[in-house]
Design an enzyme around this catalytic site. Structure first.
Site, short mmCIF file in Angstrom:
data_model
loop_
_atom_site.label_atom_id
_atom_site.label_comp_id
_atom_site.label_asym_id
_atom_site.label_seq_id
_atom_site.Cartn_x
_atom_site.Cartn_y
_atom_site.Cartn_z
N ASP A 170 0.86 -1.18 0.00
CA ASP A 170 0.00 0.00 0.00
C ASP A 170 0.90 1.23 0.00
O ASP A 170 1.89 1.28 0.74
CB ASP A 170 -0.92 0.02 1.22
CG ASP A 170 -2.10 0.95 1.01
OD1 ASP A 170 -3.19 0.44 0.68
OD2 ASP A 170 -1.93 2.17 1.16
N THR A 231 -11.13 -5.65 -8.81
CA THR A 231 -12.39 -5.00 -8.45
C THR A 231 -12.17 -3.52 -8.20
O THR A 231 -13.05 -2.85 -7.65
CB THR A 231 -12.98 -5.64 -7.17
OG1 THR A 231 -12.01 -5.57 -6.11
CG2 THR A 231 -13.37 -7.09 -7.40
N ARG A 233 -10.15 -0.59 -10.47
CA ARG A 233 -10.37 0.22 -11.66
C ARG A 233 -9.79 -0.51 -12.87
O ARG A 233 -8.69 -1.06 -12.80
CB ARG A 233 -9.75 1.62 -11.52
CG ARG A 233 -10.51 2.56 -10.60
CD ARG A 233 -11.86 2.92 -11.20
NE ARG A 233 -12.65 3.79 -10.35
CZ ARG A 233 -13.60 3.37 -9.52
NH1 ARG A 233 -13.82 2.08 -9.38
NH2 ARG A 233 -14.30 4.23 -8.81
N ASP A 257 -14.03 -7.41 -12.53
CA ASP A 257 -15.33 -6.77 -12.33
C ASP A 257 -15.31 -5.35 -12.89
O ASP A 257 -16.36 -4.73 -13.01
CB ASP A 257 -15.69 -6.73 -10.84
CG ASP A 257 -17.12 -6.24 -10.62
OD1 ASP A 257 -18.03 -6.79 -11.28
OD2 ASP A 257 -17.32 -5.33 -9.80
N GLU A 262 -15.81 0.99 -19.85
CA GLU A 262 -17.07 0.39 -19.41
C GLU A 262 -18.22 1.16 -20.06
O GLU A 262 -18.20 2.38 -20.04
CB GLU A 262 -17.20 0.46 -17.89
CG GLU A 262 -16.23 -0.42 -17.15
CD GLU A 262 -16.45 -0.42 -15.64
OE1 GLU A 262 -17.48 0.16 -15.18
OE2 GLU A 262 -15.63 -0.99 -14.92
N HIS A 281 -19.24 -4.83 -13.31
CA HIS A 281 -19.03 -3.89 -12.20
C HIS A 281 -20.10 -4.07 -11.12
O HIS A 281 -20.81 -3.12 -10.75
CB HIS A 281 -19.02 -2.45 -12.73
CG HIS A 281 -18.21 -1.51 -11.88
ND1 HIS A 281 -17.53 -0.43 -12.39
CD2 HIS A 281 -17.97 -1.48 -10.54
CE1 HIS A 281 -16.91 0.21 -11.42
NE2 HIS A 281 -17.16 -0.41 -10.28
N ALA A 283 -19.45 -5.97 -8.05
CA ALA A 283 -18.91 -6.48 -6.78
C ALA A 283 -19.54 -5.82 -5.57
O ALA A 283 -19.82 -6.48 -4.56
CB ALA A 283 -17.39 -6.31 -6.75
N GLY A 284 -19.79 -4.54 -5.65
CA GLY A 284 -20.37 -3.82 -4.51
C GLY A 284 -21.86 -3.64 -4.60
O GLY A 284 -22.44 -2.92 -3.78
#
Length: 308
Positions: A170, A231, A233, A257, A262, A281, A283-284
């Site tokens: 990270d 998942t 970008r 995803d 897109e 797209h 997943a959420g």
């Protein structure tokens, strides 16, 4: 007027209406920028997802805008300096869909490891070749996380419950380092994550540094037969390089995803790759997450407008 130009849950829409504000809702309005700009002429608030590019050009059409609500967490479609220059507030639903995305990543790993869909299609077609569909276990395998925000941390927790080793990178030191220590997540460089992991899951934001993070040069450092899940970008992945790596077996499979662009055009290099699975797209987009995202953003927007 509150203009909602992309999909919002019914609960969120109802919360806006209960707030006593006029609401204009068209989930496809983002597709016609001219029509959207015309509506913004009388708007005090705008609510978007990830398709609407909120920049100086769009904001100039809304002289009375006070707040932009984002139904999600990624902010790369919103030019925040332009909002700040115009004194427009930004409200987004941090963390609400993190659990849903984390579960999607686990589902993707299980799909890649066990190929239940392929086995079921094989039987539906009259086959019964047990040796072709044994797959592998997640237990004991290494999962690499590129990005360890709220989603990444939840993925790590679930993966550890499966007995996986988790390594992560990270760009910023995180406020939950004690949780990382408790989960026995090994923090290291992105280069080390890629070369050490059988499964790699992307959770990094889109920046100039992360664009095309997954490309021929970095794929070459991954173990042969490794699996990729994205998942975050679509622009984190170089499409042509990914397709080539999948076709030649350098990567064993991938679940995306998010893609760039897109929606995915009918004629696109990522179509027709046998060991690649693309979802739209979603997943959420669990029922639970969407209800809460809609409500949270609606309440944030109403608060910014000074109404209950």
């Amino acid at each position: 007027m509150v203009v909602v130009c992309e999909f919002i849950s019914e609960s969120g829409l109802e919360r806006l209406r209960r707030g006593g504000v006029e609401v204009y809702y068209d989930p496809d309005l983002w597709k016609d920028r001219g029509a959207l700009k015309a509506k913004l002429a009388e708007a005090t608030a705008l609510i978007v997802r990830n398709q609407t590019q909120v920049d100086a050009d769009l904001l100039s059409a809304g002289p009375n805008l006070k707040v932009v609500g984002r139904l999600g967490v990624g902010l790369d479609n919103i030019h925040q300096p332009d909002l700040k220059a115009r004194g427009v507030q930004l409200y987004f639903a941090r963390g609400i869909n993190a659990g849903g995305v984390a579960e999607y990543v686990l589902a993707a790993m299980l799909h890649l490891a066990r190929n239940l869909a392929g086995a079921a299609l094989h039987v539906a077609g009259g086959g019964w070749n047990r040796s072709a569909f044994g797959g592998c276990e997640l237990r004991g395998k290494t999962l690499g996380l590129v990005g360890l925000g709220e989603v990444g941390l939840r993925v790590a927790k679930r993966a550890r419950a499966f007995g996986m080793r988790v390594v992560a990178s990270d760009p910023g030191r995180l406020p939950w380092e004690s949780a990382v220590e408790d989960l026995e997540v090994h923090l290291t460089s992105t280069a080390e994550v890629l070369c050490a992991s059988l499964f790699v899951s992307l959770h990094a934001p889109l920046t100039p540094q992360t664009r095309h993070l997954i490309r021929a040069e970095t794929i070459a450092t991954m173990p042969r037969g490794a699996y990729l899940i994205n998942t975050a970008r679509g622009e984190l992945v170089h499409n042509e390089d990914l397709a080539a790596a999948l076709r030649r077996g350098q990567l064993g499979g991938a679940v995306l995803d998010v893609v760039d662009p897109e929606p995915l055009p009918a004629e696109h290099v990522l179509r027709g790759v046998d060991n690649l699975w693309i979802t739209p797209h979603v997943a959420g987009l669990t029922a639970e997450a969407q209800e809460q995202v809609g409500l949270r953003v609606a309440e944030g927007v109403l608060s910014a407008l000074g109404v209950a």
